[in-house]
Design a protein around this motif. Structure first.
Motif, PDB file in Angstrom:
ATOM      1  N   HIS A  20       0.832  -1.212   0.000  1.00  0.00           N
ATOM      2  CA  HIS A  20       0.000   0.000   0.000  1.00  0.00           C
ATOM      3  C   HIS A  20       0.866   1.260   0.000  1.00  0.00           C
ATOM      4  CE1 HIS A  20      -3.782  -2.158   0.345  1.00  0.00           C
ATOM      5  NE2 HIS A  20      -3.195  -2.946   1.241  1.00  0.00           N
ATOM      6  N   LYS A  21       1.918   1.218  -0.791  1.00  0.00           N
ATOM      7  CA  LYS A  21       2.753   2.379  -1.128  1.00  0.00           C
ATOM      8  C   LYS A  21       3.736   2.780  -0.039  1.00  0.00           C
ATOM      9  CE  LYS A  21       0.254   2.483  -4.847  1.00  0.00           C
ATOM     10  NZ  LYS A  21       0.749   1.858  -6.088  1.00  0.00           N
ATOM     11  N   GLY A  22       3.882   1.972   0.999  1.00  0.00           N
ATOM     12  CA  GLY A  22       4.990   2.201   1.913  1.00  0.00           C
ATOM     13  C   GLY A  22       6.280   1.793   1.215  1.00  0.00           C
ATOM     14  N   SER A  23       7.324   2.569   1.362  1.00  0.00           N
ATOM     15  CA  SER A  23       8.520   2.300   0.561  1.00  0.00           C
ATOM     16  C   SER A  23       9.830   2.366   1.329  1.00  0.00           C
ATOM     17  CB  SER A  23       8.595   3.295  -0.608  1.00  0.00           C
ATOM     18  OG  SER A  23       8.641   4.631  -0.116  1.00  0.00           O
ATOM     19  N   SER A  24       9.798   2.717   2.609  1.00  0.00           N
ATOM     20  CA  SER A  24      11.038   2.897   3.359  1.00  0.00           C
ATOM     21  C   SER A  24      11.541   1.568   3.915  1.00  0.00           C
ATOM     22  CB  SER A  24      10.823   3.894   4.509  1.00  0.00           C
ATOM     23  OG  SER A  24      11.985   3.991   5.306  1.00  0.00           O
ATOM     24  N   ASN A  80      11.757  -8.629   1.633  1.00  0.00           N
ATOM     25  CA  ASN A  80      10.299  -8.574   1.693  1.00  0.00           C
ATOM     26  C   ASN A  80       9.730  -7.454   0.841  1.00  0.00           C
ATOM     27  OD1 ASN A  80       8.125 -10.019   2.847  1.00  0.00           O
ATOM     28  ND2 ASN A  80       7.690  -8.316   4.219  1.00  0.00           N
ATOM     29  N   SER A  81      10.536  -6.415   0.571  1.00  0.00           N
ATOM     30  CA  SER A  81      10.047  -5.300  -0.234  1.00  0.00           C
ATOM     31  C   SER A  81      10.002  -5.645  -1.716  1.00  0.00           C
ATOM     32  CB  SER A  81      10.939  -4.072  -0.033  1.00  0.00           C
ATOM     33  OG  SER A  81      12.256  -4.317  -0.513  1.00  0.00           O
ATOM     34  N   TYR A  82      10.795  -6.633  -2.134  1.00  0.00           N
ATOM     35  CA  TYR A  82      10.891  -6.972  -3.552  1.00  0.00           C
ATOM     36  C   TYR A  82      10.205  -8.283  -3.926  1.00  0.00           C
ATOM     37  CZ  TYR A  82      14.472  -3.316  -3.677  1.00  0.00           C
ATOM     38  OH  TYR A  82      15.138  -2.128  -3.572  1.00  0.00           O
ATOM     39  N   LEU A  83      10.106  -9.197  -2.973  1.00  0.00           N
ATOM     40  CA  LEU A  83       9.602 -10.533  -3.306  1.00  0.00           C
ATOM     41  C   LEU A  83       8.186 -10.744  -2.792  1.00  0.00           C
ATOM     42  CD1 LEU A  83      12.712 -12.764  -2.423  1.00  0.00           C
ATOM     43  CD2 LEU A  83      12.090 -11.797  -4.643  1.00  0.00           C
TER      44      LEU A  83
END
Length: 423
Positions: free
Chosen positions: A89-93, A156-159
């Protein structure tokens, strides 16, 4: 063997929870004759080991073991799904995702301080019996845990959740190898079979899961996520046997929770430095107001939920390792990977093709092989299951430094120790 000693008798400095144990007087007093046993104040020789027997009669062991497993179960599944929720949901940090994994350590303060200062249910002062060695090791391991959290966040941010969960299952293979080196874990057919199946599962996943990456994800970032997740598994596999070895010097279960606070403070300091350098704290406010598509309320609920569930996961893991072995703790985490995979498929609609199905089957096969090996071992060697000798040479109670132990202090010092042998 004399009757079970009461650890909860008045006057003893007892921890939060205690387990009745049977103490071998031949071990406690190898040179003491029967005539001297009537004197309660007589000094005793240094203790080399204690024999804990009949673990199935311990009133507190299995309830506490179950509680820790439930913490691990809820924390592992929920933290994995909530971390993915943040990124979906657009969290990116990356640093925010890393920081929430350890920043919840203040949640551990009530169970540490309230029993002694408010409820008066224990006479053991919090953080007593901490040695400089244990304190230093807790800080160093906490920093490694912080690095592990960063690698997990990258992966976890990429997979997809299902892919990262299955990749993390490879940590069991690393755990077995490192347990052999660090804590002298015995290699059995079930252990080796489990390793082969899990490694095969990971290779299959690596070769066949490239097609399920998000459309906007580059090959470079996908590779970075893949390598980071494997690295997180390797670091956590190192953490498990190292902690098993350190826990042999730990005074009681309460000390395990206290060590967890020290480790997570160190991990939080590392994450906070990264947050400050990368502007993560200002990013949190901007994300909550502008980027996160569920609004500010959804953002902060997501962050706080992550903080709570990660605490459950880490405390449950520490308790499982302390009360059993590092390999058993790793096995339990691997079993939960299949639940994480199903959670990713059900909650987020991750693809679950033939390769993932085969990988999941191999993972469960490996876990079943290990459990069956444990069952066979306990069935054919019940003596080893019911009697486990625990080395007490390095326990750091005050009396140890004077070369002797009071009988009650010895019993109290061995409360809540791991009583399973190697599987």
């Amino acid at each position: 063997m004399e009757p079970t000693s009461s650890i909860n008798s008045p006057g003893n400095d007892q921890p939060h929870l205690s387990i009745p144990i049977k103490i071998d007087q031949n071990t406690l007093h190898p040179q003491e004759n029967h005539s001297s046993s009537s004197s309660s104040s007589q000094e005793t020789p240094p203790i080399s080991s204690l024999v804990i027997s009949n673990k199935h009669s311990n009133a507190y062991y299995f309830p506490l073991l179950l509680i820790n497993f439930l913490f691990l179960f809820v924390g592992s599944v929920s933290s994995s799904l909530l971390s993915k929720y943040y990124f979906n949901h657009k969290g990116s940090s990356i640093w925010v995702s890393t920081w929430v994994q350890s920043a919840g350590f203040p949640l551990l303060f009530p169970p540490i301080f309230l029993p002694f200062y408010l409820f008066k249910t224990t006479q053991r002062k919090p953080f007593s019996h901490f040695t400089p060695r244990i304190f230093t090791l807790s800080i160093v391991i906490g920093l490694l845990l912080g690095l592990n959290n960063l690698l997990f966040s990258l992966g976890n941010s990429y997979l997809p959740v299902s892919t990262s969960s299955l990749l993390l299952s490879s940590q069991l293979a690393f755990t077995l190898i490192l347990s052999v080196i660090i804590v002298k874990q015995k290699i059995t057919f079930s252990n080796l079979n489990c390793v082969v199946l899990l490694v095969t599962s990971s290779f299959l996943l690596a070769l066949g899961s490239n097609h399920d990456k998000p459309e906007d994800l580059t090959k470079t970032n996908y590779f970075l996520g893949f390598v980071s997740t494997v690295g997180a598994g390797l670091l956590f596999a190192l953490y498990l046997p190292v902690m098993e070895k350190i826990y042999r010097e730990v005074y009681c279960y309460a000390m395990v929770v206290e060590m967890q606070v020290v480790m997570e403070v160190a991990a939080t300091v590392l994450a906070t430095i990264g947050m400050a350098v990368e502007g993560g704290f200002s990013d949190m406010r901007k994300e909550s107001l502008k980027a996160f598509d569920k609004g500010p309320a959804g953002y902060w609920i997501s962050v706080f939920s992550n903080v709570v569930t990660w605490q459950l996961c880490f405390v449950g893991t520490a308790g499982m390792v302390f009360m059993t072995t590092s390999l058993t703790g790793g096995i339990c985490m691997t079993a939960l990977m299949a639940v994480n995979v199903l959670g990713g498929v059900v909650v987020y609609g991750d693809k679950f093709g033939g390769v993932k199905a085969v990988s999941t089957v191999l993972t469960l096969w490996g876990f079943s092989s290990y459990v069956y090996g444990m069952y066979i071992k306990t069935s054919t060697d019940p003596e080893e299951t019911d009697h486990h000798t625990i080395n007490n040479n390095h326990h750091s109670s005050p009396d140890h430094h004077h070369g002797h132990h009071d009988h009650n202090n010895v019993a109290q010092g061995m409360e809540m120790v791991p009583i399973y042998g190697n599987a």
